[in-house]
Design a protein around this motif. Structure first.
Motif, PDB file in Angstrom:
ATOM      1  N   ARG A 266       0.848  -1.195   0.000  1.00 45.80           N
ATOM      2  CA  ARG A 266       0.000   0.000   0.000  1.00 45.80           C
ATOM      3  C   ARG A 266       0.881   1.242   0.000  1.00 45.80           C
ATOM      4  N   GLU A 267       0.325   2.354  -0.393  1.00 50.30           N
ATOM      5  CA  GLU A 267       1.048   3.625  -0.442  1.00 50.30           C
ATOM      6  C   GLU A 267       0.865   4.367   0.873  1.00 50.30           C
ATOM      7  N   VAL A 268       1.971   4.636   1.555  1.00 46.67           N
ATOM      8  CA  VAL A 268       1.961   5.389   2.808  1.00 46.67           C
ATOM      9  C   VAL A 268       2.510   6.782   2.519  1.00 46.67           C
ATOM     10  N   THR A 269       1.788   7.800   2.975  1.00 41.87           N
ATOM     11  CA  THR A 269       2.258   9.182   2.839  1.00 41.87           C
ATOM     12  C   THR A 269       2.334   9.786   4.230  1.00 41.87           C
ATOM     13  N   THR A 270       3.494  10.320   4.560  1.00 44.93           N
ATOM     14  CA  THR A 270       3.705  10.994   5.839  1.00 44.93           C
ATOM     15  C   THR A 270       3.711  12.502   5.592  1.00 44.93           C
ATOM     16  N   ILE A 271       3.819  13.261   6.657  1.00 44.49           N
ATOM     17  CA  ILE A 271       3.910  14.721   6.531  1.00 44.49           C
ATOM     18  C   ILE A 271       5.064  15.116   5.613  1.00 44.49           C
ATOM     19  N   GLU A 272       6.144  14.352   5.657  1.00 46.04           N
ATOM     20  CA  GLU A 272       7.309  14.668   4.814  1.00 46.04           C
ATOM     21  C   GLU A 272       7.012  14.478   3.324  1.00 46.04           C
ATOM     22  N   GLY A 273       6.021  13.674   2.999  1.00 46.34           N
ATOM     23  CA  GLY A 273       5.713  13.376   1.602  1.00 46.34           C
ATOM     24  C   GLY A 273       4.682  14.282   0.968  1.00 46.34           C
ATOM     25  N   LEU A 274       4.162  15.257   1.708  1.00 45.81           N
ATOM     26  CA  LEU A 274       3.122  16.125   1.154  1.00 45.81           C
ATOM     27  C   LEU A 274       3.682  17.213   0.245  1.00 45.81           C
ATOM     28  N   ALA A 275       4.791  17.806   0.619  1.00 42.43           N
ATOM     29  CA  ALA A 275       5.386  18.882  -0.182  1.00 42.43           C
ATOM     30  C   ALA A 275       5.983  18.303  -1.458  1.00 42.43           C
ATOM     31  N   ARG A 276       6.097  19.127  -2.462  1.00 46.46           N
ATOM     32  CA  ARG A 276       6.750  18.755  -3.713  1.00 46.46           C
ATOM     33  C   ARG A 276       7.981  19.636  -3.866  1.00 46.46           C
ATOM     34  N   GLY A 277       9.134  19.070  -3.516  1.00 42.38           N
ATOM     35  CA  GLY A 277      10.363  19.862  -3.532  1.00 42.38           C
ATOM     36  C   GLY A 277      10.261  20.969  -2.496  1.00 42.38           C
ATOM     37  N   ASP A 278      10.482  22.189  -2.940  1.00 37.93           N
ATOM     38  CA  ASP A 278      10.405  23.346  -2.043  1.00 37.93           C
ATOM     39  C   ASP A 278       9.003  23.934  -1.945  1.00 37.93           C
ATOM     40  N   THR A 279       8.041  23.333  -2.654  1.00 33.74           N
ATOM     41  CA  THR A 279       6.680  23.841  -2.646  1.00 33.74           C
ATOM     42  C   THR A 279       5.839  23.059  -1.651  1.00 33.74           C
ATOM     43  N   LEU A 280       5.357  23.758  -0.647  1.00 32.45           N
ATOM     44  CA  LEU A 280       4.523  23.117   0.361  1.00 32.45           C
ATOM     45  C   LEU A 280       3.208  22.652  -0.243  1.00 32.45           C
ATOM     46  N   HIS A 281       2.641  21.629   0.342  1.00 27.46           N
ATOM     47  CA  HIS A 281       1.283  21.208  -0.005  1.00 27.46           C
ATOM     48  C   HIS A 281       0.363  22.385   0.349  1.00 27.46           C
TER      49      HIS A 281
END
Length: 156
Positions: free
Chosen positions: A68-83
């Protein structure tokens, strides 16, 4: 054992297979944004996304997330662009002590994926399982409304 975390394959070191996802994330993989709070799934500090749904990592045995795909807080941003939710949290000055913030942000992302324009009641219901002693719930609500493109409801 391999897991998919934040879009990347992560090898879980031997000996960690019987641990909860929370401890594997924090101690074996080094993703410490997901916090240990109560340890019994009540406070929300350990919230992660599993296949897009909010889950308490402290309650999840590792085998439950294999494949399964796990997303943590660290995985929300894309590079330097915050979610957008992370950015709204800053724009609305939500953080105080910050301990519950990663779980709240991940919970808000899950809410907005399922209900793109939530009402105050829907926000309150979705965020009720995220304990915060700082009293910033009205700013949490405003941040979620900001991402949804809605005017914030009344402060309570």
């Amino acid at each position: 054992m391999n897991l998919t975390i934040n879009g990347r394959s992560q090898n879980v070191p031997a000996g960690w297979e019987d641990e909860s996802l929370l401890w594997v994330l924090r101690e074996a993989i080094g993703l410490v944004g997901t916090k240990f709070g109560c340890g019994v799934g009540l406070c929300g500090a350990c919230t992660v996304l599993v296949d897009g749904a909010a889950q308490r990592a402290c309650l999840l045995p590792l085998h439950a997330v294999q494949g399964r795909e796990v997303t943590t807080i660290e995985g929300l941003a894309r590079g330097d662009t915050l979610h957008p939710v992370q950015q709204a949290w800053l724009d609305e000055a939500v953080p105080q002590c910050g301990y519950c913030q990663s779980g709240q942000i991940v919970g808000a992302v899950a809410l907005l994926r399922s209900v793109p324009q939530p009402s105050d009641a829907q926000i309150d219901d979705a965020m009720a399982g995220h304990l915060c002693r700082c009293g910033t719930q009205h700013r949490v609500r405003a941040a979620i409304h900001r991402v949804a493109g809605q005017p914030a409801g009344p402060k309570r």
